[in-house]
Design an enzyme around this catalytic site. Structure first.
Site, mmCIF file in Angstrom:
data_model
loop_
_atom_site.group_PDB
_atom_site.id
_atom_site.type_symbol
_atom_site.label_atom_id
_atom_site.label_comp_id
_atom_site.label_asym_id
_atom_site.label_seq_id
_atom_site.Cartn_x
_atom_site.Cartn_y
_atom_site.Cartn_z
ATOM 1 N N ASP A 79 0.851 -1.200 0.000
ATOM 2 C CA ASP A 79 0.000 0.000 0.000
ATOM 3 C C ASP A 79 0.881 1.242 0.000
ATOM 4 O O ASP A 79 2.060 1.187 0.357
ATOM 5 C CB ASP A 79 -0.953 0.014 1.197
ATOM 6 C CG ASP A 79 -0.234 0.093 2.550
ATOM 7 O OD1 ASP A 79 0.835 -0.544 2.690
ATOM 8 O OD2 ASP A 79 -0.727 0.785 3.456
ATOM 9 N N GLU A 144 -0.022 -1.028 5.854
ATOM 10 C CA GLU A 144 1.038 -0.456 6.712
ATOM 11 C C GLU A 144 0.848 1.035 6.917
ATOM 12 O O GLU A 144 1.027 1.556 8.022
ATOM 13 C CB GLU A 144 2.419 -0.726 6.094
ATOM 14 C CG GLU A 144 3.573 -0.508 7.088
ATOM 15 C CD GLU A 144 4.080 0.921 7.153
ATOM 16 O OE1 GLU A 144 4.825 1.244 8.093
ATOM 17 O OE2 GLU A 144 3.730 1.742 6.271
HETATM 18 N N1 BES Z 1 8.708 3.091 5.437
HETATM 19 C C1 BES Z 1 8.084 3.943 6.376
HETATM 20 C C2 BES Z 1 8.833 4.089 7.677
HETATM 21 C C3 BES Z 1 10.249 4.549 7.578
HETATM 22 C C4 BES Z 1 10.730 5.285 6.514
HETATM 23 C C5 BES Z 1 11.082 4.253 8.602
HETATM 24 C C6 BES Z 1 12.049 5.698 6.471
HETATM 25 C C7 BES Z 1 12.376 4.676 8.557
HETATM 26 C C8 BES Z 1 12.868 5.413 7.502
HETATM 27 C C9 BES Z 1 6.707 3.437 6.658
HETATM 28 O O1 BES Z 1 6.031 3.023 5.514
HETATM 29 C C10 BES Z 1 5.893 4.544 7.264
HETATM 30 O O2 BES Z 1 5.783 5.588 6.716
HETATM 31 N N2 BES Z 1 5.326 4.282 8.407
HETATM 32 C C11 BES Z 1 4.437 5.166 9.049
HETATM 33 C C12 BES Z 1 3.711 4.352 10.058
HETATM 34 C C13 BES Z 1 2.432 4.925 10.525
HETATM 35 C C14 BES Z 1 1.487 5.287 9.422
HETATM 36 C C15 BES Z 1 1.777 3.963 11.480
HETATM 37 C C16 BES Z 1 5.161 6.305 9.716
HETATM 38 O O3 BES Z 1 6.298 6.152 10.190
HETATM 39 O O4 BES Z 1 4.593 7.407 9.742
HETATM 40 ZN ZN ZN Z 2 5.425 5.051 4.508
#
Ligand code: BES
Ligand code: ZN
Length: 446
Positions: A79, A144
């Site tokens: 997603d 996610e």
């Molecule tokens: N891939 C990201 C998280 C990420 C990016 C971690 C770069 C470290 C470095 C992930 O898809 C994301 O954006 N997660 C969200 C989670 C939330 C929606 C629960 C976030 O971190 O905001």
């Molecule tokens: Zn993300």
């Protein structure tokens, strides 16, 4: 297209699905994307199943699991985030294009490009060797970006199917081009929304302004109550369970390229840095908790002016958490803070959102060492070890439910513009991701 390898063709097909999980209008696209994955994985000879959930499906694919081999689970999410503001994209978000050696599209880095590189690494090894060195389970979800609401229950219900020795994910950062990066920590997260209500309806601000509270002013007060002037969070007890940074981490991080304070200024395009006193930008984002306002609304948003006293105003918040903070405990404290600081004359409606625990692992354990060898082999450079500011809520749930630790093998560059317009992924990272997968499975098998 000319010059397109079959790998890039696959990536472009994957990127063309507008699999925006938060938007129910795109539920069909999310499902179509999952179905494409099933077809791709089945075509590679993996036993693949699509598992519907209350919202978006989970895809599981496995080779034949044989006794005596290590079992590795590779997780990814298919997603993506919404694309607004659309007018800031140089080319349409779901029409991938290569410019300047990079692939431009929503999801190019987060997470389709990184995730597909693992799939294609496996495909390559299967073609070259006819067999993988490990028992492999791919686990791909479509939720996610909305906090993985259905994945933990899926893990609970499928412990046997998903049983593994170690988990690998490429969905995190790489500190600089060509610098292999092992992540051993993630911040947790807790989200909520507050609505303040004043008069029964929007009012003429001349006739009634001064006689009743203005909810937009009140929400500004409430937001301002969260921090001191230096950015420290003022919620009572917020820092109670924060594990202090270790000296060895601070020393190690000070030498990591691409994450100096100057680098943070450059990559964010900000005037200046701002944050908790006594910490570098890397420390602030990787190892300190924060309170962020993600959006504010209320009152007139159109062209020109309108003399209105809005009936309500709202703000959306996310709190980034570090070990050993607990999201449920923090949200209780935050709610108490809002109740205490709610200005007079308005009523407060609090709505909790999704959350996820922080994660922290030992980068020097046997699997951490194997991952570092694989990173070195794939990039021909010494890997650095960092924690991450972002969150992948399911990672601590993997440990709690499946009993396995996660290796974060990040390929996302700081200027990848994930969650922003013009998201991009270097072709080079896509190709090194494929090599990394091959090296990783080999090293983990040892
Ligand atoms: N891939 C990201 C998280 C990420 C990016 C971690 C770069 C470290 C470095 C992930 O898809 C994301 O954006 N997660 C969200 C989670 C939330 C929606 C629960 C976030 O971190 O905001
Ligand atoms: Zn993300």
């Amino acid at each position: 297209m000319a010059g397109m390898t079959p790998e890039l063709e696959d990536l472009f097909t994957f990127l063309r699905f507008p699999s925006i999980s938060t938007d129910s209008k795109h539920a069909g696209d999310v499902r179509a994307c999952a179905e494409w994955l099933v077809e791709k994985l089945t075509g590679m000879g993996l036993e693949t199943t699509l598992h519907p959930t209350e919202r978006h499906p989970v895809v599981v694919a496995r080779n034949e699991h044989k006794p005596g081999r290590k079992t590795v689970l590779i997780y990814g999410h298919y997603d993506v985030q919404p694309v607004d503001p659309l007018h800031l994209w140089t080319t349409p978000p779901f029409e991938p294009e290569i410019r300047d050696g990079k692939i431009w599209a929503r999801g190019a880095t987060d997470n389709k490009g990184q995730m597909l590189s693992h799939i294609l690494g496996v495909e390559k090894t299967l073609k070259e060797k006819g067999e993988l060195p490990v028992n492999l389970t791919f686990l791909f979800e479509g939720e996610e970006e909305i906090g993985s609401p259905n994945l933990a229950p899926f893990l609970e219900a499928n412990r046997e199917l998903l049983k593994c020795d170690v988990i690998a994910i490429s969905d995190t950062g790489m500190v600089a081009p060509g610098v292999p990066t092992l992540g051993y920590g993630l911040r947790g997260i807790a989200c909520c929304e507050v609505t303040l209500r004043g008069p029964a309806r929007d009012l003429h601000s001349g006739l009634f302004g001064g006689a009743v509270a203005n909810p937009a002013t009140a929400i500004a007060h409430l937001i301002a109550s969260l921090h001191d002037e230096e950015g420290k969070v003022l919620v009572e007890g917020f820092y109670d369970d924060v594990r202090p940074l270790e000296d060895w981490e601070r020393e190690m991080w000070a030498k990591v390229p691409g994450v100096s304070d100057e680098d943070f200024v450059k990559v964010t395009g900000s005037l200046n840095l701002f944050g908790e006193a006594g910490y570098s930008s890397a420390e602030r984002t990787w190892a300190r908790p924060t309170a962020e306002v993600n959006g504010i609304g209320g009152g007139y948003q159109g062209e020109g002016s309108k003399t209105v006293l809005p009936a309500e105003a709202f703000a959306k918040f996310s709190f980034r958490l570090v070990p050993d903070q607990d999201p449920a405990d923090i949200m209780k404290k935050v709610q108490a803070h809002f109740d205490k600081h709610c200005p007079p004359g308005v009523s407060l409606l609090y709505e909790g959102g999704h959350d996820g625990k922080p994660y922290h692992a030992d980068p020097n354990g046997p699997y951490g060492l194997a991952a570092r060898r694989a990173l070195k082999a794939a990039f021909d450079a010494e890997p650095v070890m960092i924690r991450e500011g972002g969150s992948i809520p399911i990672v601590q749930a993997f440990r709690d439910i499946l009993g396995a630790d996660t290796l974060l093998l990040g390929l996302a560059l700081a200027d990848a513009q994930i969650h922003s317009p013009d998201e991009n992924f270097p072709v080079e990272n896509f190709e090194s991701g494929i090599r990394l997968n091959q090296a990783l499975l080999e090293e983990l098998a040892k």
